[in-house]
Design an enzyme around this catalytic site. Structure first.
Site, PDB file in Angstrom:
ATOM      1  CB  SER A  83       4.322   4.509   1.084  1.00  9.16           C
ATOM      2  OG  SER A  83       4.963   5.095   2.199  1.00  9.16           O
ATOM      3  CG  ASP A 103      -0.311  11.237   3.595  1.00  6.15           C
ATOM      4  OD1 ASP A 103       0.821  11.398   4.086  1.00  6.15           O
ATOM      5  OD2 ASP A 103      -0.594  10.241   2.901  1.00  6.15           O
ATOM      6  CG  HIS A 138       3.141   9.194   2.355  1.00 10.36           C
ATOM      7  ND1 HIS A 138       1.971   8.741   2.927  1.00 10.36           N
ATOM      8  CD2 HIS A 138       3.985   8.138   2.312  1.00 10.36           C
ATOM      9  CE1 HIS A 138       2.096   7.456   3.213  1.00 10.36           C
ATOM     10  NE2 HIS A 138       3.306   7.070   2.850  1.00 10.36           N
TER      11      HIS A 138
END
Length: 362
Positions: free
Chosen positions: A39, A337, A340
């Site tokens: 990610s 978040d 991340h």
């Protein structure tokens, strides 16, 4: 205007701006940026597979494309986007599975990464995402497409001169080993690190056989300090989880040894390891040193989305309150978040990598 059209139009506009400002762009002998990973570098591939591990909804992407989500796990661009731009290529690396793109878009860069995946295929199984073995198959498909588009000789040169960027490993530890009793029931942490290193070794040798000669691997950051890990640290609530940070350091040390070995054994290969662990610790320990007096980090403990403690992916959604965007206070947050980094943090990481490990390619 359909989203797909607007999405590509934005990329074309940014590319045009870059061309017009070519005197300010670093010119380097890098033909494309080809991305593998999780990610931290997934530009939207998970949007097109059956998984809950997505970010194609608001508030993700709040600060790019007019607030339209792109599948990037941040409020804006990713490190590989910034790196690509620095090499004079596209400021947004397209996702391979996005049907709105074709080989014409992938010539300057392509992303095979998938959020929630890892070096270990078992890690990918947890959220039903794209394992590194499948990313390698996508890379082979890409090479076929590139040869059809550019011709065999030119395509081989494109691959030879492309920077192959890899950011992977976080989920192997925070999901697969420390959160769920998957690999921890089979391996000691030292054994698991050696197991992962063997996969890294095989992967590099595979893409080398396929023509890759320039490669940059990013180390693990202090993953025990991400907000999610601080939140679930029952032994010392709110503090970094040192056992996870130690695993990250030990894994990085083994990666450094492997990189030296591969450079010595594979003729023509130039592979570098971008060690960002120390940078991450410094940002957490000395946040006011990053961003200048008016935009330095003020929060390195929680994310901007929701409470910033646990929200990630589907838990960070349009119903989640976020830090206000007047005067860009998102830039005050190191994390978007609970897992991340924010776009600003990613830009700092990219700048650091360009000045250190990746400088050999500039």
């Amino acid at each position: 205007m359909p989203f797909v059209y607007k999405h590509k139009q934005c990329v074309l506009l940014f590319t045009l701006i870059l061309l017009l400002q070519s005197t300010q762009i670093t010119r380097a002998d890098v033909t494309a940026v080809i991305v593998f990973g999780d990610s931290t570098v997934d530009s939207g591939n998970n949007d097109f597979i059956k998984t809950i591990g997505k970010s194609n909804f608001r508030p993700y992407g709040r600060d790019i494309y007019g607030g339209i989500p792109t599948g990037r796990f941040s409020n804006g661009r990713l490190p590989t986007d910034f790196i690509s731009e620095a090499f004079g290529l596209s400021p947004f690396i397209p996702a391979f599975l996005d049907p709105s793109y074709t080989i014409k878009d992938f010539v300057l860069g392509v992303c095979f990464a998938s959020a929630f995946t890892g070096w270990d295929n078992v890690t990918a199984d947890i959220f039903n995402v794209i394992p590194i073995s499948t990313q390698l198959e996508y890379y082979k498909q890409y090479q076929v497409m590139l040869k059809e588009y550019q011709g065999e000789a030119r395509a081989k040169e494109t691959i030879r001169q492309a920077l192959h960027a890899v950011s992977l490993g976080t989920n192997d530890f925070i999901e697969n080993y420390f959160l769920l009793p998957v690999r921890s029931s089979q391996f000691t942490i030292s054994e698991y690190i050696d197991f992962l290193i063997s996969i890294v070794d095989n992967f590099v040798r595979e893409i080398y056989k396929l023509g890759a000669r320039k490669m940059g691997i990013v180390s693990l950051p202090p993953i025990g300090c991400i907000p999610f890990e601080r939140t679930i640290n029952l032994a010392a609530l709110g503090q970094c989880r040192e056992e996870i940070n130690k695993a990250a350091r030990d894994f990085t040390s083994k990666q450094e040894q492997l990189v030296a070995k591969l450079n010595a054994e594979l003729p023509g290969l130039k592979i570098v390891l971008g060690n960002i662990y120390g940078l991450g610790i410094d940002i957490i320990s000395n946040p006011s040193a990053y961003g200048g007096p008016r935009s330095c980090f003020e929060n390195v403990v929680t994310g901007c989305c929701g409470t910033g403690l646990l929200e990630v992916s589907i838990l960070c959604n349009s119903l989640s309150p976020t830090c206000p965007n007047a005067h860009k206070p998102t830039d005050k947050y190191a994390f978007w978040d609970s897992v991340h980094p924010s776009q600003k943090a990613y830009s700092i990481v990219a700048g650091y990598l360009l000045k250190t490990a990746l400088s050999v390619f500039l």
